[in-house]
Motif scaffolding. Structure first.
Motif, mmCIF file in Angstrom:
data_model
loop_
_atom_site.group_PDB
_atom_site.id
_atom_site.type_symbol
_atom_site.label_atom_id
_atom_site.label_comp_id
_atom_site.label_asym_id
_atom_site.label_seq_id
_atom_site.Cartn_x
_atom_site.Cartn_y
_atom_site.Cartn_z
ATOM 1 N N ARG A 101 0.841 -1.194 0.000
ATOM 2 C CA ARG A 101 0.000 0.000 0.000
ATOM 3 C C ARG A 101 0.877 1.245 0.000
ATOM 4 O O ARG A 101 1.841 1.340 0.764
ATOM 5 C CB ARG A 101 -0.885 0.016 1.247
ATOM 6 N N SER A 102 0.532 2.194 -0.882
ATOM 7 C CA SER A 102 1.299 3.431 -0.921
ATOM 8 C C SER A 102 1.188 4.152 0.413
ATOM 9 O O SER A 102 0.144 4.140 1.060
ATOM 10 C CB SER A 102 0.810 4.334 -2.053
ATOM 11 N N ILE A 139 6.237 6.994 -2.250
ATOM 12 C CA ILE A 139 5.067 6.180 -1.901
ATOM 13 C C ILE A 139 5.411 5.065 -0.908
ATOM 14 O O ILE A 139 4.617 4.157 -0.691
ATOM 15 C CB ILE A 139 4.385 5.599 -3.154
ATOM 16 N N GLY A 140 6.613 5.145 -0.325
ATOM 17 C CA GLY A 140 6.941 4.189 0.732
ATOM 18 C C GLY A 140 8.117 3.292 0.482
ATOM 19 O O GLY A 140 8.456 2.457 1.320
ATOM 20 N N GLY A 141 8.765 3.426 -0.669
ATOM 21 C CA GLY A 141 9.940 2.617 -0.946
ATOM 22 C C GLY A 141 11.186 3.222 -0.318
ATOM 23 O O GLY A 141 11.194 4.382 0.075
ATOM 24 N N LEU A 177 -0.857 10.525 -4.461
ATOM 25 C CA LEU A 177 -2.013 11.372 -4.159
ATOM 26 C C LEU A 177 -3.127 10.608 -3.457
ATOM 27 O O LEU A 177 -3.961 11.209 -2.782
ATOM 28 C CB LEU A 177 -2.549 11.998 -5.449
ATOM 29 N N ASN A 178 -3.142 9.278 -3.650
ATOM 30 C CA ASN A 178 -4.187 8.447 -3.053
ATOM 31 C C ASN A 178 -3.539 7.485 -2.065
ATOM 32 O O ASN A 178 -3.274 6.316 -2.374
ATOM 33 C CB ASN A 178 -4.955 7.689 -4.141
ATOM 34 N N ASN A 179 -3.284 7.998 -0.882
ATOM 35 C CA ASN A 179 -2.572 7.232 0.139
ATOM 36 C C ASN A 179 -3.307 5.921 0.441
ATOM 37 O O ASN A 179 -4.538 5.888 0.534
ATOM 38 C CB ASN A 179 -2.461 8.067 1.416
ATOM 39 N N GLY A 180 -2.546 4.845 0.583
ATOM 40 C CA GLY A 180 -3.147 3.540 0.865
ATOM 41 C C GLY A 180 -3.531 2.763 -0.372
ATOM 42 O O GLY A 180 -4.166 1.712 -0.271
ATOM 43 N N THR A 181 -3.125 3.238 -1.562
ATOM 44 C CA THR A 181 -3.432 2.542 -2.816
ATOM 45 C C THR A 181 -2.605 1.265 -2.932
ATOM 46 O O THR A 181 -1.381 1.279 -2.728
ATOM 47 C CB THR A 181 -3.125 3.448 -4.019
ATOM 48 N N PHE A 182 -3.251 0.155 -3.265
ATOM 49 C CA PHE A 182 -2.522 -1.078 -3.531
ATOM 50 C C PHE A 182 -1.780 -0.933 -4.857
ATOM 51 O O PHE A 182 -2.366 -0.531 -5.871
ATOM 52 C CB PHE A 182 -3.469 -2.278 -3.602
#
Length: 218
Positions: A101-102, A139-141, A177-182
């Motif tokens: 998830r982002s 996005i979390g990487g 922009l859409n936090n939590g996107t798979f």
């Protein structure tokens, strides 16, 4: 890989194709309220099967979490270190896929780790290449503790200079922009190195449609 006419061998690559349409359809039926969770559980099995076909040698696929992402990694180096297989300088440990998830975050730059990975990019690979991330910082990487998140990437893709690069950056931006996107990234290899010839990037949009693009990294 090219045929005698200089065209990419789509037939060869199609052997490792994952049917994302079918997987997403099944996920919508099973997990109507959380399609991303179902995909995260089921897609890795398809990736594993495709990778084994892609890789005509012993594999040692392990999985672990870093932040909000799960990495699937062929730890071939351990097979060599333990004597299961002989050492071969032409074979590299490498990423199978990564999904999660982002998670929008401050721009933490672990550049000291990135610069130390392989060495100077242009000196080693040339001006057409960057050290790219399968999952972007934004996005979390990360690189720290997850060097397998880094790969040799075409500069025009990484920096969004080409049409394909613009699509790639738009997909990353959607996740930001859409936090939590798979989302996920999956390399496709045509040799035994850790440099992918192609890589897929996938995003589960808010309408539960799976958006997947395959980028040429040759």
């Amino acid at each position: 890989m090219q045929d005698v006419n200089g065209r990419s061998s789509e037939r060869e690559r199609s052997r490792w194709t994952v049917d994302y349409d079918l997987l997403s359809q099944e996920a919508r039926i099973v997990g109507a309220h959380d399609v991303g969770t179902v995909l995260a559980e089921e897609i890795p099995y398809a990736w594993r099967d495709a990778y084994v076909v892609m890789t005509p040698r012993a594999t040692n696929i392990v999985r672990f979490r870093s932040g909000t992402f799960e990495y699937f990694y062929d730890d071939y180096a351990t097979l060599e270190a333990t004597g299961v297989v002989p050492h071969d300088s032409g074979i590299e440990a490498r990423l199978v896929a990564v999904s999660g998830r982002s998670c929008a975050q401050e721009r933490y730059r672990d550049d000291c780790r990135l610069k130390g990975w392989i060495g100077a990019t242009e000196k080693t690979f040339g001006a057409a290449w960057d050290k790219g991330h399968f999952i972007a910082h934004s996005i979390g990487g990360a690189v720290d503790r997850a060097e397998m998140n880094v790969f040799v990437q075409r500069r025009d893709l990484n920096r969004g200079w080409s049409d394909a690069g613009k699509r790639f950056r738009n997909m990353e931006r959607y996740c930001e922009l859409n936090n939590g996107t798979f989302c996920f990234s999956r390399p496709i290899y045509l040799d035994q190195t850790a440099k992918p010839a192609f890589f897929e990037f996938g995003v589960l949009r808010q309408d539960d449609e799976l958006w997947v693009e395959c980028f040429d990294n040759r």
